[in-house]
Design a protein around this motif. Structure first.
Motif, PDB file in Angstrom:
ATOM      1  N   LEU A  68       0.831  -1.207   0.000  1.00  0.00           N
ATOM      2  CA  LEU A  68       0.000   0.000   0.000  1.00  0.00           C
ATOM      3  C   LEU A  68       0.863   1.253   0.000  1.00  0.00           C
ATOM      4  CD1 LEU A  68      -2.915  -0.630   2.540  1.00  0.00           C
ATOM      5  CD2 LEU A  68      -2.697  -1.314   0.170  1.00  0.00           C
ATOM      6  N   VAL A  69       0.484   2.217  -0.823  1.00  0.00           N
ATOM      7  CA  VAL A  69       1.178   3.511  -0.827  1.00  0.00           C
ATOM      8  C   VAL A  69       0.130   4.624  -0.775  1.00  0.00           C
ATOM      9  CG1 VAL A  69       3.213   2.703  -2.113  1.00  0.00           C
ATOM     10  CG2 VAL A  69       1.254   3.571  -3.375  1.00  0.00           C
ATOM     11  N   ALA A  70       0.582   5.834  -0.432  1.00  0.00           N
ATOM     12  CA  ALA A  70      -0.280   7.025  -0.472  1.00  0.00           C
ATOM     13  C   ALA A  70       0.661   8.222  -0.416  1.00  0.00           C
ATOM     14  CB  ALA A  70      -1.244   7.044   0.719  1.00  0.00           C
ATOM     15  N   SER A  71       0.189   9.378  -0.836  1.00  0.00           N
ATOM     16  CA  SER A  71       1.066  10.561  -0.839  1.00  0.00           C
ATOM     17  C   SER A  71       1.448  10.906   0.604  1.00  0.00           C
ATOM     18  CB  SER A  71       0.339  11.742  -1.479  1.00  0.00           C
ATOM     19  OG  SER A  71      -0.673  12.199  -0.592  1.00  0.00           O
ATOM     20  N   LEU A  72       2.593  11.581   0.746  1.00  0.00           N
ATOM     21  CA  LEU A  72       3.067  11.958   2.088  1.00  0.00           C
ATOM     22  C   LEU A  72       2.035  12.842   2.793  1.00  0.00           C
ATOM     23  CD1 LEU A  72       5.313  12.174   4.251  1.00  0.00           C
ATOM     24  CD2 LEU A  72       6.206  14.118   2.983  1.00  0.00           C
ATOM     25  N   LYS A  73       1.479  13.801   2.065  1.00  0.00           N
ATOM     26  CA  LYS A  73       0.492  14.725   2.651  1.00  0.00           C
ATOM     27  C   LYS A  73      -0.721  13.959   3.203  1.00  0.00           C
ATOM     28  CE  LYS A  73       1.464  19.283   1.575  1.00  0.00           C
ATOM     29  NZ  LYS A  73       2.772  19.041   2.153  1.00  0.00           N
ATOM     30  N   ILE A  80       6.850  11.453   9.903  1.00  0.00           N
ATOM     31  CA  ILE A  80       6.617  10.374   8.927  1.00  0.00           C
ATOM     32  C   ILE A  80       7.730  10.348   7.882  1.00  0.00           C
ATOM     33  CG2 ILE A  80       5.111   9.727   6.992  1.00  0.00           C
ATOM     34  CD1 ILE A  80       2.782   9.961   8.653  1.00  0.00           C
ATOM     35  N   GLN A  81       8.154  11.540   7.462  1.00  0.00           N
ATOM     36  CA  GLN A  81       9.217  11.649   6.456  1.00  0.00           C
ATOM     37  C   GLN A  81      10.516  11.031   6.978  1.00  0.00           C
ATOM     38  OE1 GLN A  81       9.488  15.704   5.298  1.00  0.00           O
ATOM     39  NE2 GLN A  81       9.804  15.199   3.147  1.00  0.00           N
ATOM     40  N   LYS A  82      10.782  11.326   8.254  1.00  0.00           N
ATOM     41  CA  LYS A  82      11.995  10.816   8.882  1.00  0.00           C
ATOM     42  C   LYS A  82      11.932   9.285   8.989  1.00  0.00           C
ATOM     43  CE  LYS A  82      14.823  11.916  12.825  1.00  0.00           C
ATOM     44  NZ  LYS A  82      14.836  12.506  14.136  1.00  0.00           N
ATOM     45  N   ARG A  83      10.767   8.803   9.385  1.00  0.00           N
ATOM     46  CA  ARG A  83      10.588   7.362   9.557  1.00  0.00           C
ATOM     47  C   ARG A  83      10.668   6.653   8.197  1.00  0.00           C
ATOM     48  NH1 ARG A  83       6.590   4.084  12.211  1.00  0.00           N
ATOM     49  NH2 ARG A  83       4.904   5.577  12.067  1.00  0.00           N
ATOM     50  N   ARG A 108      -3.805  11.606   7.801  1.00  0.00           N
ATOM     51  CA  ARG A 108      -4.457  10.467   8.471  1.00  0.00           C
ATOM     52  C   ARG A 108      -3.872  10.244   9.858  1.00  0.00           C
ATOM     53  NH1 ARG A 108      -3.973   6.185   3.506  1.00  0.00           N
ATOM     54  NH2 ARG A 108      -5.416   7.180   2.086  1.00  0.00           N
ATOM     55  N   ARG A 109      -2.528  10.261   9.927  1.00  0.00           N
ATOM     56  CA  ARG A 109      -1.877  10.007  11.214  1.00  0.00           C
ATOM     57  C   ARG A 109      -2.206  11.119  12.215  1.00  0.00           C
ATOM     58  NH1 ARG A 109       1.845   5.990  12.491  1.00  0.00           N
ATOM     59  NH2 ARG A 109       0.448   4.706  11.310  1.00  0.00           N
ATOM     60  N   TYR A 110      -2.260  12.358  11.713  1.00  0.00           N
ATOM     61  CA  TYR A 110      -2.565  13.513  12.563  1.00  0.00           C
ATOM     62  C   TYR A 110      -3.964  13.374  13.155  1.00  0.00           C
ATOM     63  CZ  TYR A 110      -3.917  18.294  13.694  1.00  0.00           C
ATOM     64  OH  TYR A 110      -4.404  19.402  14.332  1.00  0.00           O
ATOM     65  N   LEU A 111      -4.935  13.016  12.328  1.00  0.00           N
ATOM     66  CA  LEU A 111      -6.317  12.880  12.814  1.00  0.00           C
ATOM     67  C   LEU A 111      -6.429  11.763  13.848  1.00  0.00           C
ATOM     68  CD1 LEU A 111      -8.288  13.387   9.472  1.00  0.00           C
ATOM     69  CD2 LEU A 111      -8.072  14.988  11.375  1.00  0.00           C
ATOM     70  N   LYS A 169      -1.354  17.888  21.610  1.00  0.00           N
ATOM     71  CA  LYS A 169      -0.241  18.772  21.282  1.00  0.00           C
ATOM     72  C   LYS A 169       0.309  18.581  19.868  1.00  0.00           C
ATOM     73  CE  LYS A 169       1.633  17.341  24.970  1.00  0.00           C
ATOM     74  NZ  LYS A 169       2.622  16.788  25.809  1.00  0.00           N
ATOM     75  N   SER A 170      -0.015  17.442  19.240  1.00  0.00           N
ATOM     76  CA  SER A 170       0.612  17.170  17.939  1.00  0.00           C
ATOM     77  C   SER A 170       0.102  18.147  16.868  1.00  0.00           C
ATOM     78  CB  SER A 170       0.352  15.725  17.515  1.00  0.00           C
ATOM     79  OG  SER A 170      -1.015  15.525  17.334  1.00  0.00           O
ATOM     80  N   SER A 171       1.006  18.547  15.958  1.00  0.00           N
ATOM     81  CA  SER A 171       0.597  19.426  14.860  1.00  0.00           C
ATOM     82  C   SER A 171       0.827  18.680  13.543  1.00  0.00           C
ATOM     83  CB  SER A 171       1.416  20.715  14.885  1.00  0.00           C
ATOM     84  OG  SER A 171       2.715  20.462  14.411  1.00  0.00           O
ATOM     85  N   LEU A 172       0.055  19.079  12.519  1.00  0.00           N
ATOM     86  CA  LEU A 172       0.148  18.397  11.224  1.00  0.00           C
ATOM     87  C   LEU A 172       1.571  18.457  10.669  1.00  0.00           C
ATOM     88  CD1 LEU A 172      -1.328  16.947   8.933  1.00  0.00           C
ATOM     89  CD2 LEU A 172      -1.963  19.163   8.009  1.00  0.00           C
ATOM     90  N   LYS A 173       2.197  19.638  10.839  1.00  0.00           N
ATOM     91  CA  LYS A 173       3.549  19.829  10.316  1.00  0.00           C
ATOM     92  C   LYS A 173       4.540  18.850  10.971  1.00  0.00           C
ATOM     93  CE  LYS A 173       6.270  23.570   8.716  1.00  0.00           C
ATOM     94  NZ  LYS A 173       5.904  24.423   7.698  1.00  0.00           N
ATOM     95  N   ASN A 174       4.421  18.732  12.304  1.00  0.00           N
ATOM     96  CA  ASN A 174       5.325  17.828  13.025  1.00  0.00           C
ATOM     97  C   ASN A 174       5.097  16.380  12.626  1.00  0.00           C
ATOM     98  OD1 ASN A 174       6.608  19.819  14.324  1.00  0.00           O
ATOM     99  ND2 ASN A 174       5.502  19.604  16.268  1.00  0.00           N
TER     100      ASN A 174
END
Ligand code: DC
Length: 228
Positions: free
Chosen positions: A145-150, A176-179, A155-158, A166-171
């Protein structure tokens, strides 16, 4: 009817967990969340202050640690040495630590037999990163399965917002990019599509659509096995 081994690999946030659980339920198969095993080992090492550089201690830890999955009130719970860690292993910090500890050969080796043991009877839907390439290379049905980074970050943010205000979409996107980078670039069993895996881009699809597509492939496979 012969029960198949179905594997679903892909990067974080591609929708693996939800669709794997739904598909397993629909087929009355066992669901195996291999990421939870890596998360549990990372949590155990973290609690015992064992750094990723201490291979000897980590080997011991893998040998002595018990990780169990139990279904309670329809939900899958994860127990680490009999303690319920279902929520504790899902924090962003644990996500990064799991990615980091999962690079180590001692950890991958320690968890390989565990995963194969859980899946030896077939009739399983297992999700992870290296299931189609390393853990279950002979699985009858493989998905990637793949999906765009955005979309994955959204999805993870929600999902996180429900428990971590405290989590923000940007963080989340950065995490995710790092992982992604760590999971794809590690030397051993990196995140990679198996040659015979079916790729599904879930960016614009609903969960139901993804499960339906997988179910069709499952039926094709069963038909193939019985009619050939
Ligand atoms: O699927 P997840 O986000 O819960 O996985 C957490 C980490 O565990 C992930 O960043 C990489 C690692 N992992 C792995 O290396 N191999 C697997 N089969 C599953 C997860």
């Amino acid at each position: 009817m012969k029960k198949l081994t179905i594997v679903i690999d892909g990067p974080a946030g591609a929708g693996k967990s939800t669709v794997s659980q739904r598909l397993a339920k629909r087929l009355h198969y066992l669901y195996l969340d291999t990421g939870a095993l890596y998360r549990a080992i990372a949590l155990a090492a973290h609690e015992k202050n064992i750094p990723p550089t201490d291979f000897q201690e980590i080997r011991w830890l893998c040998q002595r640690t018990s990780i169990l999955f139990k279904k309670e009130k329809g939900k899958q719970k994860v127990y680490l040495n009999r303690k319920d860690v279902t929520r504790a292993i899902r924090t962003p910090h644990m996500s990064l630590l799991a990615s980091r500890y999962s690079k180590l050969p001692v950890v991958r080796k320690g968890l390989l037999w565990h995963q194969r043991h859980l899946g030896e009877q077939g009739g399983i839907v297992a999700e992870g990163r290296d299931l189609g390439t390393v853990v279950f290379p002979k699985a009858e049905l493989k998905f990637f399965l793949v999906a765009s980074l955005k979309e994955r970050a959204k999805r993870r943010y929600l999902e996180l917002k429900r428990t971590d205000k405290k989590s923000s979409l940007k963080n989340v996107e950065k995490e995710i990019q790092k992982r992604d980078r760590e999971d794809r670039q590690r030397a051993l069993a990196p995140l990679k599509k198996a040659k015979d895996a079916i790729e599904i881009d879930t960016t614009w699809m609903t969960i139901d659509q993804v499960v339906e597509e997988m179910y069709k492939k499952f039926q094709d496979k069963i038909h193939e096995n019985y009619c050939s």
